[in-house]
Write an enzyme that holds these catalytic residues in place. Sequence first.
Site, PDB file in Angstrom:
ATOM      1  N   CYS A 180     -10.386   1.678   8.367  1.00  0.00           N
ATOM      2  CA  CYS A 180      -9.720   1.571   7.076  1.00  0.00           C
ATOM      3  C   CYS A 180      -8.760   0.389   7.074  1.00  0.00           C
ATOM      4  O   CYS A 180      -8.679  -0.369   6.102  1.00  0.00           O
ATOM      5  CB  CYS A 180      -8.976   2.865   6.755  1.00  0.00           C
ATOM      6  SG  CYS A 180      -8.148   2.872   5.143  1.00  0.00           S
ATOM      7  N   GLY A 217       3.302   0.801   5.403  1.00  0.00           N
ATOM      8  CA  GLY A 217       4.325   1.587   6.068  1.00  0.00           C
ATOM      9  C   GLY A 217       4.005   1.891   7.514  1.00  0.00           C
ATOM     10  O   GLY A 217       4.483   2.900   8.051  1.00  0.00           O
ATOM     11  N   CYS A 245      -8.380  11.645   5.930  1.00  0.00           N
ATOM     12  CA  CYS A 245      -8.103  11.838   4.503  1.00  0.00           C
ATOM     13  C   CYS A 245      -9.309  12.326   3.713  1.00  0.00           C
ATOM     14  O   CYS A 245      -9.163  13.063   2.741  1.00  0.00           O
ATOM     15  CB  CYS A 245      -7.545  10.559   3.892  1.00  0.00           C
ATOM     16  SG  CYS A 245      -8.683   9.166   3.883  1.00  0.00           S
ATOM     17  N   ASP A 296       6.996   6.937   4.554  1.00  0.00           N
ATOM     18  CA  ASP A 296       7.032   5.618   5.189  1.00  0.00           C
ATOM     19  C   ASP A 296       6.796   4.490   4.192  1.00  0.00           C
ATOM     20  O   ASP A 296       7.578   3.537   4.116  1.00  0.00           O
ATOM     21  CB  ASP A 296       6.008   5.554   6.319  1.00  0.00           C
ATOM     22  CG  ASP A 296       6.256   6.601   7.377  1.00  0.00           C
ATOM     23  OD1 ASP A 296       7.431   6.880   7.666  1.00  0.00           O
ATOM     24  OD2 ASP A 296       5.275   7.157   7.909  1.00  0.00           O
ATOM     25  N   SER A 331       1.054   5.332  -0.167  1.00  0.00           N
ATOM     26  CA  SER A 331       0.253   6.534   0.030  1.00  0.00           C
ATOM     27  C   SER A 331       0.907   7.768  -0.568  1.00  0.00           C
ATOM     28  O   SER A 331       0.294   8.839  -0.587  1.00  0.00           O
ATOM     29  CB  SER A 331       0.039   6.770   1.522  1.00  0.00           C
ATOM     30  OG  SER A 331       1.283   7.054   2.155  1.00  0.00           O
ATOM     31  N   GLY A 332       2.147   7.633  -1.027  1.00  0.00           N
ATOM     32  CA  GLY A 332       2.889   8.795  -1.491  1.00  0.00           C
ATOM     33  C   GLY A 332       3.690   9.452  -0.386  1.00  0.00           C
ATOM     34  O   GLY A 332       4.388  10.437  -0.621  1.00  0.00           O
ATOM     35  N   MET A 380      -4.484   3.448  -3.017  1.00  0.00           N
ATOM     36  CA  MET A 380      -5.907   3.191  -2.810  1.00  0.00           C
ATOM     37  C   MET A 380      -6.678   4.498  -2.890  1.00  0.00           C
ATOM     38  O   MET A 380      -6.585   5.345  -2.006  1.00  0.00           O
ATOM     39  CB  MET A 380      -6.123   2.494  -1.469  1.00  0.00           C
ATOM     40  CG  MET A 380      -5.540   1.099  -1.444  1.00  0.00           C
ATOM     41  SD  MET A 380      -5.722   0.294   0.168  1.00  0.00           S
ATOM     42  CE  MET A 380      -4.572   1.274   1.138  1.00  0.00           C
ATOM     43  N   ALA A 408       0.855  -1.183   0.000  1.00  0.00           N
ATOM     44  CA  ALA A 408       0.000   0.000   0.000  1.00  0.00           C
ATOM     45  C   ALA A 408       0.893   1.234   0.000  1.00  0.00           C
ATOM     46  O   ALA A 408       1.642   1.467   0.955  1.00  0.00           O
ATOM     47  CB  ALA A 408      -0.909  -0.004   1.225  1.00  0.00           C
TER      48      ALA A 408
END
Length: 370
Positions: free
Chosen positions: A117, A141, A215, A13, A9-10, A33, A7
Amino acid sequence: MARVVLAMSGGVDSSVAAHLLLEEGHEVIGVFMRHGEQSPVASCQIDGQSALPILNDRPDHKQGCCSASDAADARRVADNLQIPFYALNLQREFGQIIDYFVDEYVAGRTPNPCVMCNNWIKFGKLFDYADSVGAEYVATGHYARLITDQTDALPRLVRGVDSGKDQTYVLFGIGREYLRRMLLPVGQFEKSRIRELAGQIGMRVADKKDSQEICFVTSGKHDEFIKSRRADLQTAGEIVTTAGEVVGTHDGIEKYTIGQRKGLGVALGEPRFVVRIDAETNQVVIGEKEELGRTELTARDCNWLVDLPAGPLRCRAQIRYNSDDAPATVEHLPDGRIAVTFDEPRRGVAPGQAVVCYDGDQVLGGGWIE
């Protein structure tokens, strides 16, 4: 080694996690995602295996809840590391989390969407995608560790090395069966070392700030978000003291949480805190700091990552993500519920939050505070 779905996230981590997995010899597939509005979906096959949904890379596409810049950062890292990268359209699944978030606040509780989540998506739906591409593991991460020794049937989930960044609290609800298929590469490092590694390998995200907000609440004002989802919401009411004196009014219980001191809308000359929220009457009850103390709570929908003894369990229990754990005794109740009794009063026990139980650094499990 193994095929791993990561996964991404940009953030720094998950980006460094990709590097660490590659260093260990794994085949890494990066996944972003996406939780925003409906988008066209294409599909891609890896080595002739099952199709994995991805977003069409349209120049006119506007990102919704998740930042377009985050997706661009994740893609850039994947390109630099030369790993496949896909963006999963999880709008429908994430809609369930948004509904849960709104419903909890309307009911006078304080939700934790990050835990949900992890339970439903990161360590739920993401395993479905991993299975579809023949991946053995799912990695994230998170600052947490998995430890296995010869006596363990399953890995033990334990706190990350960096106590200030530990994220085991938000992982208590994952399915126990997934422990053997999880990888948590950054949990054995201090956060400062992760940023240092990112800089050494030339990642632009090395100094990127950590995400602090929910988010999907892009404005940072959750009460405005809730009212935008429920235009007919009628949650205004009175602000009262623990003695029953009406001292003001408010325009919605969704603005408040247990333990809150700022933004109460009343000034009584000395600090007051939210000690109770009554969703039936829409009353917000405020009191002095000492009135926040609670020695007992009950919790429902419990999830355990270990086999529990039949009788009372001594442990350390944590009631908020950013709070310390404290000595407590856990007793089983009917219907999978538990009663937790603390040795000393705890402030800020909030219905809707999780209580997570630890044996030292090991996560035993937990439940949702009633």
